[in-house]
Design an enzyme around this catalytic site. Structure first.
Site, PDB file in Angstrom:
ATOM      1  N   ASP A 199       0.843  -1.196   0.000  1.00  0.00           N
ATOM      2  CA  ASP A 199       0.000   0.000   0.000  1.00  0.00           C
ATOM      3  C   ASP A 199       0.875   1.242   0.000  1.00  0.00           C
ATOM      4  O   ASP A 199       1.863   1.326   0.729  1.00  0.00           O
ATOM      5  CB  ASP A 199      -0.908  -0.015   1.233  1.00  0.00           C
ATOM      6  CG  ASP A 199      -1.949   1.092   1.182  1.00  0.00           C
ATOM      7  OD1 ASP A 199      -2.191   1.627   0.086  1.00  0.00           O
ATOM      8  OD2 ASP A 199      -2.512   1.419   2.243  1.00  0.00           O
ATOM      9  N   CYS A 231      -8.564  -1.432  -5.551  1.00  0.00           N
ATOM     10  CA  CYS A 231      -7.598  -1.764  -4.508  1.00  0.00           C
ATOM     11  C   CYS A 231      -8.303  -1.517  -3.188  1.00  0.00           C
ATOM     12  O   CYS A 231      -9.408  -2.013  -2.985  1.00  0.00           O
ATOM     13  CB  CYS A 231      -6.317  -0.962  -4.669  1.00  0.00           C
ATOM     14  SG  CYS A 231      -6.543   0.814  -4.888  1.00  0.00           S
ATOM     15  N   ALA A 233      -8.567   1.951  -1.648  1.00  0.00           N
ATOM     16  CA  ALA A 233      -9.275   3.214  -1.873  1.00  0.00           C
ATOM     17  C   ALA A 233      -9.753   3.348  -3.308  1.00  0.00           C
ATOM     18  O   ALA A 233     -10.628   4.166  -3.596  1.00  0.00           O
ATOM     19  CB  ALA A 233      -8.374   4.397  -1.516  1.00  0.00           C
ATOM     20  N   GLY A 234      -9.161   2.593  -4.211  1.00  0.00           N
ATOM     21  CA  GLY A 234      -9.567   2.676  -5.607  1.00  0.00           C
ATOM     22  C   GLY A 234      -8.985   3.856  -6.336  1.00  0.00           C
ATOM     23  O   GLY A 234      -9.606   4.372  -7.275  1.00  0.00           O
ATOM     24  N   CYS A 235      -7.774   4.289  -5.948  1.00  0.00           N
ATOM     25  CA  CYS A 235      -7.185   5.444  -6.632  1.00  0.00           C
ATOM     26  C   CYS A 235      -5.705   5.247  -6.950  1.00  0.00           C
ATOM     27  O   CYS A 235      -5.294   5.457  -8.091  1.00  0.00           O
ATOM     28  CB  CYS A 235      -7.395   6.726  -5.814  1.00  0.00           C
ATOM     29  SG  CYS A 235      -6.832   6.610  -4.111  1.00  0.00           S
ATOM     30  N   ARG A 237      -3.070   2.407  -6.619  1.00  0.00           N
ATOM     31  CA  ARG A 237      -2.707   1.244  -7.429  1.00  0.00           C
ATOM     32  C   ARG A 237      -3.684   1.039  -8.587  1.00  0.00           C
ATOM     33  O   ARG A 237      -3.282   0.601  -9.679  1.00  0.00           O
ATOM     34  CB  ARG A 237      -2.668   0.004  -6.524  1.00  0.00           C
ATOM     35  CG  ARG A 237      -1.530   0.040  -5.528  1.00  0.00           C
ATOM     36  CD  ARG A 237      -1.628  -1.075  -4.499  1.00  0.00           C
ATOM     37  NE  ARG A 237      -2.534  -0.733  -3.402  1.00  0.00           N
ATOM     38  CZ  ARG A 237      -2.657  -1.451  -2.281  1.00  0.00           C
ATOM     39  NH1 ARG A 237      -1.928  -2.552  -2.133  1.00  0.00           N
ATOM     40  NH2 ARG A 237      -3.480  -1.086  -1.326  1.00  0.00           N
ATOM     41  N   GLN A 278      -1.456   7.630  -6.710  1.00  0.00           N
ATOM     42  CA  GLN A 278      -1.517   8.404  -5.475  1.00  0.00           C
ATOM     43  C   GLN A 278      -0.169   8.850  -4.948  1.00  0.00           C
ATOM     44  O   GLN A 278      -0.106   9.790  -4.162  1.00  0.00           O
ATOM     45  CB  GLN A 278      -2.239   7.578  -4.402  1.00  0.00           C
ATOM     46  CG  GLN A 278      -2.804   8.383  -3.251  1.00  0.00           C
ATOM     47  CD  GLN A 278      -3.673   7.539  -2.350  1.00  0.00           C
ATOM     48  OE1 GLN A 278      -3.637   6.316  -2.410  1.00  0.00           O
ATOM     49  NE2 GLN A 278      -4.460   8.179  -1.513  1.00  0.00           N
TER      50      GLN A 278
END
Length: 775
Positions: A199, A231, A233-235, A237, A278
């Site tokens: 992460d 993933c 948070a969905g932003c 990776r 990110q």
């Protein structure tokens, strides 16, 4: 331009971006800071609103409260179930090469959103699910397990039933075949679960990532239905996988544009999904992965006999660097970093950081030979995050060189006065200078520079004014002869005098910038005989701004400066005393002293009190030799008399040979024994405790005169105080008004305190065993 040339130029550009710049940073960090700046702008200015995700009924469906789907691209659910009828899910569409809905970027499902997740999968006919995180990471649950393990019984999220038919283990990821059943209808879909991507970080090798994306496209080559990628948070990776797959599809189609740029690609993605890609490491990973794809494609071109395309089109890395420099010249210079009085947790740092826009940097001056005093280039020996090394830039003769004092005074100004003539004239060089310290964290600084902050930086003094009823309403002008300060010992007083001179210069520059006066040129390196402490002059309501003096740095009339009449307003008294103090500082000569290069971002109180820096004065206990003090009786509203103290010079008490005041010299008292205490009178106790009566406006003056005569002082005529170097001339025809009488009495450093007059005289101070002649 043909595809081969475009691919080669991109590969060379990525190689050039790895080389560090003059600040020790590579271009990946610079570009990523620009991306964060743009994302902060989207959020603060509500360019892409997230109103649906902010609704009360949807807040509990968001895994992270700061990662919300944009309204214009969010996935809307129309499939209704008995338990869920809302259309909200934390997911966004991201466009691909052939369509606007090629990807669905979503967060890892929560326990209360698993049904919504399967509703979305079923409604949009998703066949491929890519999961880029583990179920648990760093002891925290990152995603709810929405599938059954291989070999276990199917699980039901009413009305959906999911079973795992097959599981294939690959390097760093798994491929699972899932069977989804809904209302007597079943669909087969595939989950690609990557398990070795940390992460907020990147895997050690991205070969398995490229292998997973390649295999994913063998299962689904078209973009008729979206691929679901998530993933935690969905932003971060998720965005990296989308960017790599999108570019790979362009490469397969031979549609890599001539101006292809990963920065523009991710910037476009960030307008569709919050914070796509990110971290800076993920941003660099995308570049390296795409460069590797391009290298393999070039090998395929060469294998197929396309070598003739590459003849004569070689572009070296040096040529690529020169092209990057030309691109830097077209972009605006970076803005200086701003400070904030109150730090906010979370993403507040994104809002404070300014975009590190590319800009050509002038050549760095080589350090001068070692001298007796440290120079700017030798203050910090290490250039790291907390000790950035300042860099001096060479300015052309026709330009006005950047003023170090004025540039950093502007950065530390809590009022944010940045629009001035100085900024417009020296914008380019000042911004370069500020850009080099942008990585210093706010309110953090090297502890080795703490020490005595009063000797390192100037402070504005907040003065508590007396009540208006105490000030004599019939006060008259008094004359003060502001002669040159006499310094007996250069080595003892050079630091204080230079600090005073630079404090006046910083205040004068702030006043001149407001009046749009012409800025005199300043050399790149200060001469050794002109060096002094760099001070930061903060102007607030309690700190009066001095009137600009003549260009030669001296007062228009050094020997006869008339004081203004003391007004009944409390602040006016403080302003006049500050004005007198500044004139004395202005007349002091500049002496040789080390240059203290203080970073305004390291200032402990630059923005803590709304423009007042007196916090450091009270925290750092030091001996302050004052040359001006005003004592007035208290009114009934105050319990103790207010005593104003304006420090003019700072000296350590333990320094040998410190000049004594005139009172001590007249009394013939040696350095070892303090002067005898004056005889106590009843009025000295009455002043601190009893209310003021009208007939006392003249009585305290008479009593005070008697006490001073007992010490060998005179209240009329000419006085000469060697400690402060101040000549006081009292007006003969002026009535003895005690409240506004500015007695220039210099006390020894050991006697000066910040408490009131009544508290100081409540009990006699002195040794525990005083000499017999004292009693």
């Amino acid at each position: 331009m043909e595809q081969v040339e475009i691919l080669r130029r991109f590969i060379q550009r990525v190689q050039a971006m790895k080389s560090p710049d003059h600040n020790g940073e590579d271009n990946f960090a610079r570009d990523f800071m620009r991306l964060r700046r743009l994302s902060t702008k989207y959020r603060t200015e509500k360019i892409y609103p997230t109103a649906t995700g902010e609704k009360e009924e949807n807040v509990k469906k968001n895994r992270y409260k700061d990662i919300l789907p944009f309204d214009h691209s969010r996935v809307k659910l129309t499939l209704k179930t008995p338990s869920q009828d809302s259309d909200y899910i934390n997911a966004n569409f991201i466009k691909g090469v052939y369509g606007p809905k090629a990807y669905v970027a979503t967060q890892g499902p929560l326990a209360n959103t698993v049904i919504d997740f399967w509703r979305m999968i079923w409604e949009y006919n998703v066949v491929i699910i890519v999961m880029a995180c583990r179920e648990f990471e760093m002891g925290r649950k990152k995603c709810e397990r929405y599938w059954p393990l291989y070999g276990e019984d199917p699980i039901t999220f009413a009305p959906f039933k999911i079973s795992c038919e097959n599981e294939q283990a690959r390097t760093d990821y798994f491929i699972r075949t899932l069977l989804l059943e809904f209302q007597n209808e079943s669909r087969r879909l595939y989950q690609f679960h990557y398990v070795n991507w940390p992460d907020h970080d990147v895997p050690s090798s991205f070969d398995s990532i490229l292998d997973m994306i390649s295999l994913m496209r063998k299962y689904q080559e078209h973009e008729d239905v979206p691929i679901c990628i998530h993933c935690s948070a969905g932003c971060g990776r998720t965005g990296a996988i989308c960017a790599i797959d999108y570019t790979w599809n362009l490469l397969k189609a031979g549609k890599i544009p001539e101006e292809f740029n990963v920065f523009n690609l991710i910037q476009e993605m960030r307008t569709q999904r919050h914070s796509a890609v990110q971290t800076k490491e993920q941003y660099e990973l995308v570049h390296r992965a795409i460069a590797q794809l391009f290298e393999k494609q070039l090998q395929l071109y060469e294998i197929h006999g396309a070598q003739k395309i590459a003849d004569g089109n070689e572009i070296t890395t040096g040529t690529m660097v020169s092209s990057i420099d030309s691109e830097k010249q077209d972009s605006p210079p970076p803005k200086p970093p701003r400070t904030r009085s109150c730090l906010v947790e979370g993403d507040a740092k994104e809002e404070i950081l300014q975009p590190p826009e590319p800009h050509p940097v002038p050549p760095i001056l080589t350090p001068s030979p070692p001298s007796a005093f440290p120079t700017v280039t030798t203050v910090w020996q290490d250039s790291d995050r907390y000790h950035p090394k300042p860099v001096l830039h060479m300015a052309s003769p026709e330009q006005h060189p950047a003023d170090l004092n004025r540039s950093y005074d502007k950065s530390a100004d809590p009022m944010g006065k940045s629009e001035s003539a100085i900024e417009h004239i020296d914008k380019k060089l000042e911004r370069n200078l500020s850009f080099e310290i942008k990585k210093v964290p706010l309110q953090e600084g090297p502890k080795s520079f703490d020490g005595n902050t009063l000797l390192n930086r100037g402070h504005a003094i907040k003065i508590k004014s007396a009540s208006s009823s105490v000030v004599d309403r019939t006060s008259k002008p008094q004359e003060l002869s502001a002669g040159a300060l006499k310094v007996d010992d250069v080595s003892q007083n050079s630091c204080a005098d230079c600090s005073a001179a630079h404090s006046h210069r910083a205040a004068e520059s702030s006043e001149e910038s407001q009046s749009n006066s012409h800025t005199p040129p300043r050399p790149d390196c200060l001469p050794l005989d002109k060096k002094g402490h760099v001070t930061w002059s903060l102007h607030g309501p309690e700190n009066a701004t001095p009137v600009p003096d003549s260009p030669d740095g001296k007062s228009p009339d050094n020997h006869s400066q008339t004081l203004k009449t003391v007004s009944s307003t409390p602040n006016s008294t403080a302003e006049e005393e500050a004005h007198d103090l500044t004139e004395h500082h202005n007349s002091s000569p500049l002496l040789k002293a080390p240059l203290s290069f203080t970073n305004p971002l390291h200032s402990d109180d630059s923005d803590s009190d709304g423009g007042s820096s007196d916090g450091a004065v009270t925290r750092n206990k030091t001996s302050i030799s004052t040359a001006s003090a005003t004592v007035s009786p208290a009114s009934s509203a105050e319990s103790a008399c207010t005593r104003r103290v304006l420090p003019m010079s700072i000296a350590r008490q333990e320094v040998a040979g410190t000049p004594h005041s005139g009172a001590e010299k007249d009394a013939d008292v040696s350095e070892e024994s303090p002067p005898p205490l004056p005889e106590r009178t009843p009025e000295s106790f009455v002043l601190a405790d009893m209310p003021v009566r009208p007939e006392w406006h003249e009585l305290p003056n008479q009593e005070w005169s008697e006490q001073r005569e007992s010490e060998g002082l005179t209240t009329s005529g000419n006085e000469k105080h060697d400690a402060g170097g101040i000549h006081t001339e009292a007006s003969a025809d002026s009535p003895p008004a005690f409240s506004d009488k500015k007695d220039q009495i210099t006390k020894s450093p050991a006697e000066v305190t910040d408490i009131g007059f009544g508290n100081r005289c409540g009990k006699p101070k002195g040794p525990r065993e005083p000499p017999s002649e004292w009693t």
